[in-house]
Design an enzyme around this catalytic site. Sequence first.
Site, mmCIF file in Angstrom:
data_model
loop_
_atom_site.group_PDB
_atom_site.id
_atom_site.type_symbol
_atom_site.label_atom_id
_atom_site.label_comp_id
_atom_site.label_asym_id
_atom_site.label_seq_id
_atom_site.Cartn_x
_atom_site.Cartn_y
_atom_site.Cartn_z
ATOM 1 N N MET B 30 0.734 -1.081 0.066
ATOM 2 C CA MET B 30 -0.054 0.086 -0.032
ATOM 3 C C MET B 30 0.822 1.347 0.173
ATOM 4 O O MET B 30 0.417 2.270 0.507
ATOM 5 C CB MET B 30 -1.053 -0.007 1.060
ATOM 6 C CG MET B 30 -1.801 -1.204 1.123
ATOM 7 S SD MET B 30 -3.447 -0.986 2.161
ATOM 8 C CE MET B 30 -2.871 -0.361 3.536
ATOM 9 N N HIS B 34 8.742 1.083 3.800
ATOM 10 C CA HIS B 34 9.851 0.747 4.642
ATOM 11 C C HIS B 34 10.951 -0.333 4.365
ATOM 12 O O HIS B 34 10.624 -0.985 3.579
ATOM 13 C CB HIS B 34 9.059 0.986 6.219
ATOM 14 C CG HIS B 34 8.273 -0.050 6.429
ATOM 15 N ND1 HIS B 34 8.655 -1.484 6.141
ATOM 16 C CD2 HIS B 34 7.010 0.081 6.471
ATOM 17 C CE1 HIS B 34 7.344 -2.394 6.577
ATOM 18 N NE2 HIS B 34 6.466 -1.178 6.778
ATOM 19 N N HIS B 37 9.389 -3.698 3.699
ATOM 20 C CA HIS B 37 9.077 -3.715 2.071
ATOM 21 C C HIS B 37 10.092 -3.950 1.347
ATOM 22 O O HIS B 37 10.045 -4.975 0.339
ATOM 23 C CB HIS B 37 8.337 -2.506 1.436
ATOM 24 C CG HIS B 37 6.939 -2.237 2.203
ATOM 25 N ND1 HIS B 37 6.794 -1.234 3.025
ATOM 26 C CD2 HIS B 37 5.810 -2.821 2.194
ATOM 27 C CE1 HIS B 37 5.584 -1.002 3.513
ATOM 28 N NE2 HIS B 37 4.888 -1.926 2.769
ATOM 29 N N GLN B 61 -10.358 -2.885 2.086
ATOM 30 C CA GLN B 61 -9.680 -3.479 3.286
ATOM 31 C C GLN B 61 -9.989 -2.767 4.497
ATOM 32 O O GLN B 61 -9.305 -3.112 5.542
ATOM 33 C CB GLN B 61 -8.439 -4.065 3.102
ATOM 34 C CG GLN B 61 -7.378 -3.328 2.995
ATOM 35 C CD GLN B 61 -6.028 -3.898 2.713
ATOM 36 O OE1 GLN B 61 -6.042 -4.313 1.303
ATOM 37 N NE2 GLN B 61 -5.291 -3.850 3.311
ATOM 38 N N LYS B 149 5.198 -9.916 9.016
ATOM 39 C CA LYS B 149 4.762 -8.964 10.169
ATOM 40 C C LYS B 149 3.099 -9.121 10.146
ATOM 41 O O LYS B 149 2.545 -8.882 11.145
ATOM 42 C CB LYS B 149 4.988 -7.627 9.843
ATOM 43 C CG LYS B 149 4.205 -6.389 10.184
ATOM 44 C CD LYS B 149 4.307 -5.959 11.445
ATOM 45 C CE LYS B 149 3.442 -4.973 11.999
ATOM 46 N NZ LYS B 149 2.756 -4.232 10.786
ATOM 47 N N ASP B 150 2.423 -9.220 9.028
ATOM 48 C CA ASP B 150 1.003 -9.400 8.906
ATOM 49 C C ASP B 150 0.980 -11.167 8.830
ATOM 50 O O ASP B 150 0.695 -11.290 7.880
ATOM 51 C CB ASP B 150 0.628 -8.675 7.483
ATOM 52 C CG ASP B 150 0.650 -7.243 7.836
ATOM 53 O OD1 ASP B 150 0.158 -6.717 8.515
ATOM 54 O OD2 ASP B 150 1.490 -6.741 6.921
ATOM 55 N N GLN B 153 -2.555 -12.306 7.646
ATOM 56 C CA GLN B 153 -2.676 -11.793 6.157
ATOM 57 C C GLN B 153 -1.667 -13.170 5.414
ATOM 58 O O GLN B 153 -2.346 -13.478 4.495
ATOM 59 C CB GLN B 153 -2.211 -10.719 5.843
ATOM 60 C CG GLN B 153 -2.097 -10.305 4.303
ATOM 61 C CD GLN B 153 -1.422 -8.860 4.147
ATOM 62 O OE1 GLN B 153 -2.429 -7.977 4.392
ATOM 63 N NE2 GLN B 153 -0.169 -8.628 3.762
ATOM 64 N N SER B 186 4.342 0.906 8.314
ATOM 65 C CA SER B 186 3.685 2.272 7.583
ATOM 66 C C SER B 186 3.094 3.069 8.641
ATOM 67 O O SER B 186 2.874 4.397 8.596
ATOM 68 C CB SER B 186 3.091 2.228 6.416
ATOM 69 O OG SER B 186 3.582 1.354 5.424
ATOM 70 N N ARG B 187 2.374 2.444 9.776
ATOM 71 C CA ARG B 187 1.645 3.194 10.597
ATOM 72 C C ARG B 187 2.320 3.706 11.894
ATOM 73 O O ARG B 187 1.917 4.274 12.736
ATOM 74 C CB ARG B 187 0.382 2.207 11.025
ATOM 75 C CG ARG B 187 -0.689 2.182 9.988
ATOM 76 C CD ARG B 187 -1.955 1.383 10.487
ATOM 77 N NE ARG B 187 -3.152 1.439 9.781
ATOM 78 C CZ ARG B 187 -3.471 0.190 9.000
ATOM 79 N NH1 ARG B 187 -2.735 -0.936 8.848
ATOM 80 N NH2 ARG B 187 -4.483 0.413 8.109
#
Lengths: 283, 283
Positions: B30, B34, B37, B61, B149-150, B153, B186-187
Amino acid sequence: MKVIRNIKKIKTILSKARSEGRTIGIVPTMGALHQGHLSLIRRARHDNDLVVVSIFVNPVQFGPKEDFKKYPRDLKKDALACRKEGVDIIFYPPVKEMYPSGFRTYVEVEGLSTVLCGASRPGHFKGVATVVAKLFNIILPSRAYFGQKDAQQAIIIKKMSSDLNMPVEIKILPIVREKDGLAMSSRNVYLNKEERANAVILSQALAKAKKMFHSGKNSREVILAVSGMIKEKKGAKIDYICAVDPQGLGPVKNVKNSILLLLAVKFGKTRLIDNIIIHGKKN
Amino acid sequence: MKVIRNIKKIKTILSKARSEGRTIGIVPTMGALHQGHLSLIRRARHDNDLVVVSIFVNPVQFGPKEDFKKYPRDLKKDALACRKEGVDIIFYPPVKEMYPSGFRTYVEVEGLSTVLCGASRPGHFKGVATVVAKLFNIILPSRAYFGQKDAQQAIIIKKMSSDLNMPVEIKILPIVREKDGLAMSSRNVYLNKEERANAVILSQALAKAKKMFHSGKNSREVILAVSGMIKEKKGAKIDYICAVDPQGLGPVKNVKNSILLLLAVKFGKTRLIDNIIIHGKKN
């Protein structure tokens, strides 16, 4: 002609064919092939270098009280027919190959799959969309062939394919009918002699509907007349008769561009479907 | 490096590459790239002839009260980073290109997508599975790269891909962390100074959990301890802490083969997730 039951094996064969630049056409079926299927196979044969016919009675698209177990199966006869039409591969996977233990991923075309046939057959189109998505991913066909007989299925598969950007061209071919007009269906073998004779009313009613629309009658009037004709036949039980927009399946009153008239009727225990697309200008 | 916004255009380019026998790796993102990615991109660069990074903040999502609008977007910066890593194509479609009017087809991995993060974010994983299915069909990659990390997912995408026979290899790469242990996200930019300092407790708690599991403590004891550590930090609000089976996400008590410990914690308005896989034998 090869009959292949294993996903990995067919993937390997087709991957080689693709790398040689050959186009692949798939005709997804549940077997019990009739002239309707054969018309799809002939077109696939004409359009592609390689033709795959899948024969898989998909348990996920049958309801718990439906005819999954008694659905007609005759691989030998189907294989003979396929060989005669020049099919290259029959893909004939066991249920466990397609739905291994723990399977839990489904594709749903929301809104289109819970109306009409989806209302009387909950989960049916979710099962259809899912198995077709799987077949597309396994075969990676250039083109896929479906019959207009299953009109709602055709609309749902086209919508799924375009929404999910599936790399395949969807071809919908006309209904093939018996001499007296009955739409070809693998389920016609369930009909006894009387039911078979009565079932001809469906195509007659659709022909009548076309004339009425063209003479300016609206949906309500047409459906009333069609419904009356069908009810006259002993043992006929109407599930639905609907006039809808051929893309979105929304209700329409009058023929402007085109109208899709769909019906589902039970004769005894056998549920038959039929439909006609009527265009605004006489054709 | 090309930035392509149009589906048809990227399909044409990639179809040519495939016909020349080139392998394609995709890193779906998305944006707001960082080091996490970049580790995926480097691996994709190493494994494939052609690397596509998709940058698409996927509205489907995000929940209605979530951060879709304020999610960090910086194409210029992302493009610079991609160019530096030797990316061939950034796929950067507008929302309307991915979800044209009338879009209605969704993919769901049932059972896995409504627990854990799926419980606090209804519809989230349906949105993820759907957009990833679309990206796979558009790009037709040989390999696709996601971060551990996810974790949920990653499990859902692997399950979707295998259930639907998607012709792609899914690669899950380890979590990349800041020097103090905070998982890259990213958050993280949403955190103020105090929240950022407090957030380090997450990775510390997971390290503690690993030690406890290896010393024979069971899930209940471990989760109690982890939860206690996190609650000591001002403003930390636990969404969930769970010890599950890394494949099926079912609950597990003790480490036999391996255990996935997952947590989601809010610091102020920012919800962070982190996880660790703990194997039965010390490693």
